[in-house]
Scaffold this active site. Structure first.
Site, PDB file in Angstrom:
ATOM      1  N   SER A   1     -12.251 -28.465  86.512  1.00  0.00           N
ATOM      2  CA  SER A   1     -11.100 -28.522  85.602  1.00  0.00           C
ATOM      3  C   SER A   1     -11.538 -28.460  84.146  1.00  0.00           C
ATOM      4  O   SER A   1     -11.012 -27.666  83.362  1.00  0.00           O
ATOM      5  CB  SER A   1     -10.295 -29.798  85.862  1.00  0.00           C
ATOM      6  OG  SER A   1      -9.767 -29.819  87.162  1.00  0.00           O
ATOM      7  N   PHE A   2     -12.515 -29.303  83.778  1.00  0.00           N
ATOM      8  CA  PHE A   2     -12.975 -29.280  82.392  1.00  0.00           C
ATOM      9  C   PHE A   2     -13.699 -27.973  82.083  1.00  0.00           C
ATOM     10  O   PHE A   2     -13.476 -27.367  81.034  1.00  0.00           O
ATOM     11  CB  PHE A   2     -13.900 -30.460  82.087  1.00  0.00           C
ATOM     12  CG  PHE A   2     -14.476 -30.383  80.694  1.00  0.00           C
ATOM     13  CD1 PHE A   2     -13.770 -30.863  79.613  1.00  0.00           C
ATOM     14  CD2 PHE A   2     -15.720 -29.778  80.465  1.00  0.00           C
ATOM     15  CE1 PHE A   2     -14.274 -30.749  78.320  1.00  0.00           C
ATOM     16  CE2 PHE A   2     -16.232 -29.665  79.188  1.00  0.00           C
ATOM     17  CZ  PHE A   2     -15.501 -30.150  78.111  1.00  0.00           C
TER      18      PHE A   2
ATOM     19  N   ALA B   1     -21.115 -30.953  82.757  1.00  0.00           N
ATOM     20  CA  ALA B   1     -19.868 -31.479  83.309  1.00  0.00           C
ATOM     21  C   ALA B   1     -19.899 -31.612  84.822  1.00  0.00           C
ATOM     22  O   ALA B   1     -18.937 -32.100  85.420  1.00  0.00           O
ATOM     23  CB  ALA B   1     -18.692 -30.588  82.902  1.00  0.00           C
TER      24      ALA B   1
ATOM     25  N   LEU C   1     -20.837 -35.336  80.006  1.00  0.00           N
ATOM     26  CA  LEU C   1     -19.566 -36.014  80.193  1.00  0.00           C
ATOM     27  C   LEU C   1     -19.783 -37.276  81.024  1.00  0.00           C
ATOM     28  O   LEU C   1     -20.296 -37.213  82.141  1.00  0.00           O
ATOM     29  CB  LEU C   1     -18.558 -35.100  80.895  1.00  0.00           C
ATOM     30  CG  LEU C   1     -17.751 -34.136  80.032  1.00  0.00           C
ATOM     31  CD1 LEU C   1     -18.653 -33.215  79.222  1.00  0.00           C
ATOM     32  CD2 LEU C   1     -16.783 -33.325  80.890  1.00  0.00           C
ATOM     33  N   SER C   2     -19.375 -38.417  80.459  1.00  0.00           N
ATOM     34  CA  SER C   2     -19.433 -39.681  81.180  1.00  0.00           C
ATOM     35  C   SER C   2     -18.003 -40.176  81.394  1.00  0.00           C
ATOM     36  O   SER C   2     -17.038 -39.433  81.227  1.00  0.00           O
ATOM     37  CB  SER C   2     -20.282 -40.697  80.412  1.00  0.00           C
ATOM     38  OG  SER C   2     -20.482 -41.875  81.182  1.00  0.00           O
TER      39      SER C   2
ATOM     40  N   LYS D   1     -15.607 -45.602  83.692  1.00  0.00           N
ATOM     41  CA  LYS D   1     -16.121 -46.387  84.821  1.00  0.00           C
ATOM     42  C   LYS D   1     -17.613 -46.701  84.691  1.00  0.00           C
ATOM     43  O   LYS D   1     -18.151 -47.494  85.463  1.00  0.00           O
ATOM     44  CB  LYS D   1     -15.826 -45.667  86.135  1.00  0.00           C
ATOM     45  CG  LYS D   1     -14.338 -45.606  86.461  1.00  0.00           C
ATOM     46  CD  LYS D   1     -14.052 -44.838  87.713  1.00  0.00           C
ATOM     47  CE  LYS D   1     -12.567 -44.894  88.072  1.00  0.00           C
ATOM     48  NZ  LYS D   1     -11.683 -44.346  87.014  1.00  0.00           N
TER      49      LYS D   1
ATOM     50  N   VAL E   1      -3.465 -39.797  88.879  1.00  0.00           N
ATOM     51  CA  VAL E   1      -2.321 -40.474  89.470  1.00  0.00           C
ATOM     52  C   VAL E   1      -1.043 -39.644  89.403  1.00  0.00           C
ATOM     53  O   VAL E   1      -0.196 -39.728  90.306  1.00  0.00           O
ATOM     54  CB  VAL E   1      -2.125 -41.859  88.792  1.00  0.00           C
ATOM     55  CG1 VAL E   1      -1.671 -41.708  87.344  1.00  0.00           C
ATOM     56  CG2 VAL E   1      -1.146 -42.717  89.577  1.00  0.00           C
TER      57      VAL E   1
ATOM     58  N   THR F   1      -0.970 -49.809  93.315  1.00  0.00           N
ATOM     59  CA  THR F   1      -2.055 -50.734  93.638  1.00  0.00           C
ATOM     60  C   THR F   1      -1.783 -52.140  93.108  1.00  0.00           C
ATOM     61  O   THR F   1      -2.029 -53.131  93.790  1.00  0.00           O
ATOM     62  CB  THR F   1      -3.387 -50.215  93.066  1.00  0.00           C
ATOM     63  OG1 THR F   1      -3.212 -49.892  91.679  1.00  0.00           O
ATOM     64  CG2 THR F   1      -3.839 -48.972  93.799  1.00  0.00           C
TER      65      THR F   1
ATOM     66  N   ARG G   1      -7.686 -50.713  95.588  1.00  0.00           N
ATOM     67  CA  ARG G   1      -8.753 -50.230  96.462  1.00  0.00           C
ATOM     68  C   ARG G   1     -10.086 -50.845  96.049  1.00  0.00           C
ATOM     69  O   ARG G   1     -10.251 -51.302  94.904  1.00  0.00           O
ATOM     70  CB  ARG G   1      -8.845 -48.709  96.369  1.00  0.00           C
ATOM     71  CG  ARG G   1      -7.596 -47.974  96.821  1.00  0.00           C
ATOM     72  CD  ARG G   1      -7.666 -46.515  96.448  1.00  0.00           C
ATOM     73  NE  ARG G   1      -7.745 -46.342  95.002  1.00  0.00           N
ATOM     74  CZ  ARG G   1      -7.827 -45.164  94.394  1.00  0.00           C
ATOM     75  NH1 ARG G   1      -7.875 -44.059  95.104  1.00  0.00           N
ATOM     76  NH2 ARG G   1      -7.893 -45.099  93.067  1.00  0.00           N
TER      77      ARG G   1
END
Length: 325
Positions: free
Chosen positions: A14-15, A83, A125-126, A129, A174, A190, A249
């Site tokens: 996507s990127f 990426a 790219l990080s 998380k 989402v 969630t 989750r």
């Protein structure tokens, strides 16, 4: 970017596709963009959209796990944007060694290819998380950041990192999930208090361009992004549809961190970005502030999606869905 040869790992993702389209539109004199990925089908589809006989593109089939192939693809490259990654928390947890091979060992191969060819600018790219990680995916991205920080100490090349959340509306995020699930008559939530940062694809591209243009090397650049509440996204996607709480989750945080208290003593605000300066290397936070006019954040600073001052309303989210989906 004009007159430059650029290698994009994960170039059919996507990127990668959006970044390539941006370069082709805004830098008509770019020398060449090398699209490096392991998906033959994705390369076939992208080549139909951007034929190499009409655009300055080179499609290179390969895996970042393959050091020799990556070194071959990086020949004569001026700029490398990394990426490629395993990106899903659950898949990484269920296939831990595959995650390690791709996100950690593959990223080291990217570094070795860049050092081998003396590539002057490298941006990875990080993800949010990677901050105080609680799952393997986040831990692998935290390790990527450490590998790039160390690579920056070893060379005169600039190894920079950008850290951001899931791109709004992208695959696996989402919004498309809720759009698909609303046909079931309810949306699984969630937790009613869960929050996330929001960034659109153009903002992700702008972040990488800032790192390429203004990066000093060794830093992590973070966008000052708005937050949203997950139930508000559900309401924006499917007004009035039941929201059924199913529980978080394994590996899910209630709120995502972009900058934690350990980053704070090295962090500055530079316009619309936070910049986490390296704790070791050829330059310091003080030097960066003196040169750029950036402002240090307090040592107690934490930037997480639950304590943000900037929030998307339900109407804001609906507007984004109209623009981005």
């Amino acid at each position: 970017m004009n007159q430059k040869k650029i290698l994009v790992t994960g170039g059919t993702g996507s990127f990668g596709k959006a970044f390539t389209a941006y370069i082709l539109k805004n830098y008509p004199d770019v020398s060449r963009v090398v699209i490096y990925s392991r998906s033959e089908q994705n390369q076939f589809e992208m080549a139909n959209e951007y034929p190499p006989d009409q655009y300055p593109l080179e499609y290179c089939l390969g895996d970042i796990r393959d050091r020799e192939r990556l070194i071959e693809a990086a020949q004569d490259v001026d700029i490398l944007v990394h990426a490629a990654a395993m990106k899903h928390v659950a898949s990484s947890a269920q296939n831990p060694m595959e995650c390690i091979k791709t996100n950690i060992l593959g990223s080291q191969n990217v570094i070795e290819a860049a050092l081998h060819h003396k590539i002057s600018k490298v941006v990875a790219l990080s993800t949010d998380k990677a901050v105080s990680p609680i799952n393997l995916y986040g831990s692998s991205k935290m390790t990527l950041e450490q590998l790039f920080l160390y690579a920056n100490v070893r060379t005169d090349a600039k190894f920079s990192m950008v850290r951001y959340a899931n791109v709004f509306g992208s695959k696996g995020s989402v919004v498309p999930f809720f759009m698909k699930k609303k046909a079931d008559g309810y949306l699984p939530i969630t937790h009613p208090d869960m929050t996330r940062f929001s960034i659109v694809m153009q903002e992700a591209i702008d972040l990488v361009m800032f790192a390429l243009d203004k990066g000093w090397g060794g830093e992590v650049i973070v966008p000052a992004a708005p937050s949203y509440r997950v139930p508000d996204v559900a309401e924006a996607v499917a007004p009035g549809v039941e929201q059924r709480v199913v529980g978080a989750r394994v590996g899910d945080k209630m709120h995502e961190l972009m900058v934690n208290q350990f980053d704070a003593p090295y962090t500055v605000k530079n316009g619309k970005y936070y910049v986490i300066c390296p704790f070791e290397g050829p330059w310091t936070r003080e030097e960066y502030c003196n040169a750029t006019g950036a402002t240090p954040v307090p040592d107690s600073f934490e930037y997480h999606s639950g304590n943000n001052s900037d929030w998307l309303s339900i109407e804001d989210i609906r507007h984004l869905i109209e623009l981005e989906i």
